[in-house]
Motif scaffolding. Structure first.
Motif, short mmCIF file in Angstrom:
data_model
loop_
_atom_site.label_atom_id
_atom_site.label_comp_id
_atom_site.label_asym_id
_atom_site.label_seq_id
_atom_site.Cartn_x
_atom_site.Cartn_y
_atom_site.Cartn_z
N ILE A 125 27.95 117.43 24.74
CA ILE A 125 27.91 118.78 24.18
C ILE A 125 26.91 119.67 24.91
CG2 ILE A 125 27.46 120.11 22.09
CD1 ILE A 125 28.25 117.56 20.50
N LYS A 126 25.71 119.16 25.10
CA LYS A 126 24.64 119.96 25.70
C LYS A 126 25.01 120.43 27.10
CE LYS A 126 19.76 119.46 27.05
NZ LYS A 126 18.57 118.58 26.95
N ASN A 127 25.59 119.56 27.91
CA ASN A 127 25.96 119.94 29.28
C ASN A 127 27.09 120.97 29.29
OD1 ASN A 127 24.09 118.11 30.36
ND2 ASN A 127 25.56 116.43 30.22
N ILE A 128 28.01 120.82 28.36
CA ILE A 128 29.11 121.80 28.28
C ILE A 128 28.57 123.16 27.85
CG2 ILE A 128 31.25 122.37 27.07
CD1 ILE A 128 31.82 119.34 26.91
N GLU A 129 27.65 123.15 26.89
CA GLU A 129 27.04 124.40 26.43
C GLU A 129 26.36 125.14 27.58
OE1 GLU A 129 23.95 125.87 22.95
OE2 GLU A 129 23.71 123.86 23.78
#
Length: 498
Positions: A125-129
């Motif tokens: 999630i964090k990398n996509i954000e």
């Protein structure tokens, strides 16, 4: 959400990082972006889980689970999977004012409560954000949003960290005239000086601050309330004041030899290093230098890890990090079940760098520092420790006791104390005369009102040391309350509004 069988078809791919030995030669961000192809594949892993626990945003077992700003994670994961990046950005910006910050430095409690993580590695999630917001800037999709009309109301915000900036952004969009006061010479609070450039390059912070300024927010630096301007002046000039000064009172280690030269607070060390880097590329010498020194970091958290990364780049002779707790388990235990934040062993970027340079993980566990010892000139030369073990006392409570025979002397010319913060600095709170409870401003979450009419508080100054994402949450929510206070109603979004 995403591909129906994506979490089965695709494995989690970890964030790309530059080679540890290479990145030790500079102060640039250690991480590298994924390709669009990889990101779409990772977005496809987001499953149609019915109840997306990734954005529950609550505390379980004393730690945060899910996203406190309630990001619409499944929605923008699905849009990334489909290659609809601009729409993904629109969904992301509905809940998070600064995803370029959280996408870099948030510990991602959303991933800990991801439904896929019950039995498999969580969605990235964090990398996509981070990829969504970076693509938004790269493609020119993020432009100044100038309010169409002004209300005539004026708001002062004291402190320019994530809570203050989020509140300023929201209130400015509501049409109020917002002025942010910062005692340092640059805007950003801990985003600017408390987090080193390897995790969050300062151009990223400055880019957002410049955008907020273009949108109409005024920033006043080098101004400390109580010294350079009084609370009386602020109350006269503004219709409302919000205190967002953070929780920067260091927790000290008061033991024998504490006065030795070379025993420093971690945040002072990080602040001076970043300021010197920005001011002169470290040429002014106005920082605490670890070059050629045996460095010990006391404290096992993120701030301690940032100190390790900084000392390595200053070419320290050796580096050790002390933690009072035992090493974390490799997998969740029976008292740390999903969707709680996973308390499991991991290697932070700084630990990988130390291992690459010195051949081993720098962390030492269950260690208690007993005293500092200095030479005849008062300069630190060593510290003494003893190992600890966790046991139950007569009442059944867990306590730590010393293990006889485990005493050890460590050479050290620089010790960095990174054991957290006691709470807010009290001077500004006394200046405004607000009621204080347990060192924090007494202001109920959801109301944010202090004991002084027209003065509100949000972020760490109210809740104590916490995550950036909670600061953004509180900045957004206090803005809703202040808007309502000024106008009798509010058009700003709020997860707490009934």
């Amino acid at each position: 959400m995403g591909k129906a069988t994506g979490f089965i078809d695709y494995k989690r791919e970890e964030a790309q990082e530059r080679n540890p030995k290479t990145r030790l030669q500079d102060w640039n961000e250690y991480s590298a972006p994924f390709s669009d192809e990889v990101l779409q594949r990772q977005g496809a892993r987001c499953m149609d889980c019915g109840t997306p626990f990734c954005h529950i945003g609550m505390e379980i077992g004393g730690a945060t689970s899910g996203c406190p700003v309630y990001n619409l994670i499944p929605e923008w994961n699905d849009l990334v999977y489909k290659g609809r990046w601009k729409e993904a950005l629109e969904r992301l910006m509905k809940t998070n004012n600064f995803p370029e910050f959280t996408g870099r430095v948030c510990p991602a409690p959303c991933e800990g409560s991801c439904t896929v993580a019950i039995s498999d590695p969580a969605v990235t999630i964090k990398n996509i954000e981070r990829a969504i917001i970076d693509k938004g800037f790269e493609n020119g999709w993020i432009t100044p949003r100038i309010p169409k009309k002004r209300t005539g109301r004026k708001v002062a915000i004291v402190g320019s960290g994530p809570a203050g900036l989020a509140a300023a952004d929201q209130l400015n969009q509501a049409g109020h005239s917002v002025t942010v006061y910062e005692k340092s010479d640059r805007i950003g609070g801990l985003l600017m000086y408390g987090i080193p450039s390897m995790k969050l390059e300062k151009r990223v912070v400055e880019r957002r601050v410049n955008l907020l300024n273009e949108e109409g927010i005024s920033f006043v630096t080098n101004t400390e309330v109580g010294k350079d301007i009084t609370s009386t002046e602020l109350n006269k000039q503004f219709d409302a004041v919000i205190l967002c000064t953070g929780a920067q009172k260091h927790r000290d280690l008061v033991i024998e030899g504490r006065e030795s030269k070379g025993v420093e607070f971690a945040m002072d060390y990080l602040t001076l290093s970043t300021k010197s880097l920005l001011d002169s590329d470290l040429k002014d010498g106005q920082y605490i230098d670890a070059k050629g020194k045996d460095v010990i970091v006391i404290g096992g958290g993120d701030t301690g890890a940032d100190c390790i990364a900084t000392a390595l780049r200053q070419d320290c002779n050796s580096i050790v990090q002390f933690g009072k707790h035992p090493q974390l388990p490799m997998a969740r235990t029976s008292n740390n079940l999903w969707p709680e934040y996973p308390h499991v062993f991991g290697l932070e970027y700084a630990h990988k760098e130390a291992k690459a340079k010195f051949g081993e993980d720098p962390r030492q566990y269950s260690i208690q520092t007993k005293k500092f010892v200095s030479d005849e000139n008062g300069n630190l030369k060593e510290l003494h420790t003893i190992e600890m073990r966790k046991v139950r006392d007569e009442s059944g409570m867990f306590v730590y006791e010393e293990i006889p025979g485990t005493e050890k002397v460590w050479p050290a010319q620089l010790v960095l104390i990174a054991i957290g913060f006691e709470g807010p600095e009290q001077e500004v709170l006394k200046e405004f005369g607000v009621h204080v409870q347990n060192r924090k401003v007494a202001a109920e979450y959801g109301k944010f009102e202090t004991s002084v009419d027209g003065v509100f508080a949000a972020g760490d100054v109210r809740r104590g040391q916490s995550l950036i994402v909670w600061a953004i949450n509180e900045g957004r929510e206090v803005a809703h309350k202040v808007d309502h206070y000024l106008m009798g109603a509010s058009t700003l979004p709020s997860q707490l509004a009934m």
